[in-house]
Design a protein around this motif. Structure first.
Motif, PDB file in Angstrom:
ATOM      1  N   GLY A   1       0.856  -1.149  -0.155  1.00 11.65           N
ATOM      2  CA  GLY A   1       0.122  -0.077   0.067  1.00 11.65           C
ATOM      3  C   GLY A   1       0.708   1.404   0.063  1.00 11.65           C
ATOM      4  N   PHE A   2       1.747   1.373   0.795  1.00  9.46           N
ATOM      5  CA  PHE A   2       3.025   2.473   0.809  1.00  9.46           C
ATOM      6  C   PHE A   2       3.529   2.702  -0.514  1.00  9.46           C
ATOM      7  CE2 PHE A   2       3.294   2.333   5.726  1.00  9.46           C
ATOM      8  CZ  PHE A   2       2.521   3.606   5.900  1.00  9.46           C
ATOM      9  N   ALA A   3       3.976   1.621  -1.012  1.00  3.32           N
ATOM     10  CA  ALA A   3       4.687   1.691  -2.373  1.00  3.32           C
ATOM     11  C   ALA A   3       3.727   2.232  -3.568  1.00  3.32           C
ATOM     12  CB  ALA A   3       5.162   0.198  -2.746  1.00  3.32           C
ATOM     13  N   ASP A   4       2.433   1.552  -3.332  1.00  2.60           N
ATOM     14  CA  ASP A   4       1.571   2.070  -4.569  1.00  2.60           C
ATOM     15  C   ASP A   4       1.226   3.471  -4.263  1.00  2.60           C
ATOM     16  OD1 ASP A   4      -0.562   1.251  -6.695  1.00  2.60           O
ATOM     17  OD2 ASP A   4      -1.819   1.760  -4.946  1.00  2.60           O
ATOM     18  N   TYR A   5       0.860   3.993  -3.108  1.00  2.00           N
ATOM     19  CA  TYR A   5       0.435   5.316  -2.987  1.00  2.00           C
ATOM     20  C   TYR A   5       1.531   6.276  -3.239  1.00  2.00           C
ATOM     21  CZ  TYR A   5      -1.372   9.484  -0.414  1.00  2.00           C
ATOM     22  OH  TYR A   5      -1.665  10.708  -0.213  1.00  2.00           O
ATOM     23  N   GLY A   6       2.945   5.937  -2.494  1.00  2.34           N
ATOM     24  CA  GLY A   6       4.107   6.832  -2.825  1.00  2.34           C
ATOM     25  C   GLY A   6       4.373   7.220  -4.441  1.00  2.34           C
ATOM     26  N   LEU A   7       4.243   6.085  -5.109  1.00  2.14           N
ATOM     27  CA  LEU A   7       4.319   6.234  -6.557  1.00  2.14           C
ATOM     28  C   LEU A   7       3.175   7.037  -7.140  1.00  2.14           C
ATOM     29  CD1 LEU A   7       5.983   2.911  -7.843  1.00  2.14           C
ATOM     30  CD2 LEU A   7       7.068   5.108  -7.451  1.00  2.14           C
ATOM     31  N   SER A   8       1.896   6.524  -6.951  1.00  2.00           N
ATOM     32  CA  SER A   8       0.735   7.225  -7.354  1.00  2.00           C
ATOM     33  C   SER A   8       0.363   8.456  -7.139  1.00  2.00           C
ATOM     34  CB  SER A   8      -0.462   6.203  -7.153  1.00  2.00           C
ATOM     35  OG  SER A   8      -0.801   6.541  -5.925  1.00  2.00           O
TER      36      SER A   8
ATOM     37  N   PRO B   1     -11.627   3.056  -7.801  1.00  2.00           N
ATOM     38  CA  PRO B   1     -11.599   1.783  -6.802  1.00  2.00           C
ATOM     39  C   PRO B   1     -10.290   1.274  -7.083  1.00  2.00           C
ATOM     40  CG  PRO B   1     -13.577   2.120  -8.402  1.00  2.00           C
ATOM     41  CD  PRO B   1     -12.692   3.227  -8.665  1.00  2.00           C
ATOM     42  N   ARG B   2      -9.376   1.710  -8.229  1.00  6.91           N
ATOM     43  CA  ARG B   2      -8.057   0.997  -8.253  1.00  6.91           C
ATOM     44  C   ARG B   2      -7.104   1.231  -7.160  1.00  6.91           C
ATOM     45  NH1 ARG B   2      -3.704   0.793  -7.218  1.00  6.91           N
ATOM     46  NH2 ARG B   2      -1.711   0.704  -8.568  1.00  6.91           N
ATOM     47  N   TYR B   3      -7.142   2.534  -6.439  1.00  5.50           N
ATOM     48  CA  TYR B   3      -6.409   2.941  -5.483  1.00  5.50           C
ATOM     49  C   TYR B   3      -7.220   2.769  -4.022  1.00  5.50           C
ATOM     50  CZ  TYR B   3      -3.536   4.931  -9.228  1.00  5.50           C
ATOM     51  OH  TYR B   3      -2.861   5.064 -10.262  1.00  5.50           O
ATOM     52  N   GLN B   4      -8.543   2.627  -4.020  1.00  2.00           N
ATOM     53  CA  GLN B   4      -9.156   2.903  -2.677  1.00  2.00           C
ATOM     54  C   GLN B   4      -9.669   1.410  -2.262  1.00  2.00           C
ATOM     55  OE1 GLN B   4     -10.746   5.310  -0.734  1.00  2.00           O
ATOM     56  NE2 GLN B   4      -9.226   6.597  -2.239  1.00  2.00           N
TER      57      GLN B   4
ATOM     58  N   VAL C   1      -6.931  -0.735  -2.596  1.00  2.00           N
ATOM     59  CA  VAL C   1      -5.569  -1.292  -1.865  1.00  2.00           C
ATOM     60  C   VAL C   1      -5.748  -0.454  -0.421  1.00  2.00           C
ATOM     61  CG1 VAL C   1      -3.171  -0.543  -1.960  1.00  2.00           C
ATOM     62  CG2 VAL C   1      -4.544  -1.117  -4.082  1.00  2.00           C
ATOM     63  N   ILE C   2      -6.085   0.759  -0.405  1.00  3.05           N
ATOM     64  CA  ILE C   2      -6.092   1.142   1.023  1.00  3.05           C
ATOM     65  C   ILE C   2      -7.016   0.440   2.163  1.00  3.05           C
ATOM     66  CG2 ILE C   2      -6.818   3.615   2.502  1.00  3.05           C
ATOM     67  CD1 ILE C   2      -5.849   4.974  -0.053  1.00  3.05           C
ATOM     68  N   ALA C   3      -8.264   0.047   1.523  1.00  2.00           N
ATOM     69  CA  ALA C   3      -9.271  -0.764   2.166  1.00  2.00           C
ATOM     70  C   ALA C   3      -8.598  -2.168   2.489  1.00  2.00           C
ATOM     71  CB  ALA C   3     -10.515  -1.003   1.267  1.00  2.00           C
ATOM     72  N   ALA C   4      -8.014  -2.719   1.769  1.00  2.00           N
ATOM     73  CA  ALA C   4      -7.182  -3.794   2.255  1.00  2.00           C
ATOM     74  C   ALA C   4      -6.122  -3.860   3.405  1.00  2.00           C
ATOM     75  CB  ALA C   4      -6.572  -4.453   1.087  1.00  2.00           C
ATOM     76  N   VAL C   5      -5.629  -2.709   3.432  1.00  2.00           N
ATOM     77  CA  VAL C   5      -4.762  -2.514   4.383  1.00  2.00           C
ATOM     78  C   VAL C   5      -5.507  -2.146   5.544  1.00  2.00           C
ATOM     79  CG1 VAL C   5      -2.797  -0.804   5.350  1.00  2.00           C
ATOM     80  CG2 VAL C   5      -2.992  -1.361   2.947  1.00  2.00           C
ATOM     81  N   ILE C   6      -6.490  -1.610   5.668  1.00  2.00           N
ATOM     82  CA  ILE C   6      -7.172  -0.815   6.889  1.00  2.00           C
ATOM     83  C   ILE C   6      -7.999  -2.242   7.398  1.00  2.00           C
ATOM     84  CG2 ILE C   6      -9.391   0.288   7.477  1.00  2.00           C
ATOM     85  CD1 ILE C   6      -8.775   2.615   5.445  1.00  2.00           C
ATOM     86  N   VAL C   7      -8.579  -3.072   6.657  1.00  2.00           N
ATOM     87  CA  VAL C   7      -9.283  -4.298   7.099  1.00  2.00           C
ATOM     88  C   VAL C   7      -8.125  -5.092   7.733  1.00  2.00           C
ATOM     89  CG1 VAL C   7     -10.116  -6.300   6.418  1.00  2.00           C
ATOM     90  CG2 VAL C   7     -11.146  -4.374   5.526  1.00  2.00           C
ATOM     91  N   SER C   8      -6.890  -5.386   6.967  1.00  2.00           N
ATOM     92  CA  SER C   8      -5.772  -6.305   7.678  1.00  2.00           C
ATOM     93  C   SER C   8      -5.335  -5.702   9.006  1.00  2.00           C
ATOM     94  CB  SER C   8      -4.702  -6.688   6.512  1.00  2.00           C
ATOM     95  OG  SER C   8      -4.148  -5.511   6.444  1.00  2.00           O
ATOM     96  N   ALA C   9      -5.129  -4.353   8.967  1.00  2.00           N
ATOM     97  CA  ALA C   9      -4.729  -3.423  10.268  1.00  2.00           C
ATOM     98  C   ALA C   9      -5.721  -3.937  11.225  1.00  2.00           C
ATOM     99  CB  ALA C   9      -4.465  -2.192  10.016  1.00  2.00           C
ATOM    100  N   LEU C  10      -6.989  -3.695  11.080  1.00  2.00           N
ATOM    101  CA  LEU C  10      -8.033  -3.913  12.279  1.00  2.00           C
ATOM    102  C   LEU C  10      -8.037  -5.315  12.798  1.00  2.00           C
ATOM    103  CD1 LEU C  10     -11.003  -1.937  10.788  1.00  2.00           C
ATOM    104  CD2 LEU C  10      -9.720  -1.370  12.622  1.00  2.00           C
TER     105      LEU C  10
END
Length: 238
Positions: free
Chosen positions: A95-102, A116-119, A121-130
């Motif tokens: 997620g960080f790599a994707d956001y840093g480049l995008s 949706p392409r970027y959102q 990825v962020i949603a997957a990080v949030i769900v896994s973090a929770l």
């Protein structure tokens, strides 16, 4: 015959080493220069590959037919640290790599980051973090909710930038870019410790001072580059 997990670990170490070495190139070179971009891409691609392989290792640790590290008797804690936390750290690194480049790619079009392409990825990080944080509280290990909280805060800050109404300062994306890629380094170094530390220093695998090292250095770099790159508002016309 080499097992699948060992093959993945081998390629994970190779990709992670490329990312770990290349990570310091953008830090040391002039921002925006050709070497900076070259080292930055190498770091992102190396970490992205390592993060993907970390996800594969986490899934094998959780659902594979073999028992990883039999000497680790608390299997629920093992599933938390080397399964769910590694899965989260792999997604966080991606997620960080994707956001840093995008965020650089779409520097003049923040609306593109709302797709949706970027959102997703962020949603997957949030769900896994929770889930990582919840599982850590359930097994009574404070490390998991702490690292989960770091990722959640980072994702919230990214979303604030993406969805902030109105225009932002022209170079506001630079700070986002630095924070994301330094965050990528933090998550990758932490994930590297979770795999390698138990093999090299098994007696210190739960030492909070060792685990806090990447975050302490990374947060310091984030604060430094945030101050250095903070865009200055244009003076009001008389």
């Amino acid at each position: 015959m080499m097992h699948l997990f060992e093959v993945i670990v081998y390629f994970h170490v190779v990709a992670g080493t490329i990312g770990l070495v290349a990570f310091w190139g953008p830090v040391a070179t002039r921002k925006g220069s050709r070497p900076h971009r070259k080292w930055g891409r190498a770091s992102c691609y190396g970490f992205a590959a390592a993060g993907t392989l970390a996800i594969a290792m986490a899934l094998l640790s959780l659902y594979g037919p073999e028992e990883r590290i039999p000497s680790f008797t608390d299997r629920e804690l093992f599933a938390g640290l080397f399964g769910w936390m590694m899965l989260y750290l792999g997604l966080l690194t991606l997620g960080f790599a994707d956001y840093g480049l995008s965020v650089v790619k779409h520097a003049r079009d923040r609306a593109a980051l709302r797709s949706p392409r970027y959102q997703l990825v962020i949603a997957a990080v949030i769900v896994s973090a929770l889930w990582c944080g919840y599982f850590g509280l359930r097994v009574g290990h404070p490390l998991m909710p702490i690292v989960a909280a770091i990722g959640l805060v980072a994702m919230v800050l990214q979303q604030v930038f993406i969805w902030k109404p109105g225009d932002v300062l022209p170079r506001a994306y630079v700070g986002e870019h630095f924070r994301a890629l330094i965050g990528m380094g933090i998550s990758a170094y932490t994930a590297f410790l979770s795999v390698g530390l138990i093999r090299m220093f098994p007696d210190h695998v739960f030492n909070p001072l060792i685990w806090a090292g990447p975050s302490s250095i990374g947060v310091g770099l984030i604060i430094y580059f945030t101050i250095q790159t903070k865009p200055k508002p244009r003076p009001a016309k008389a």
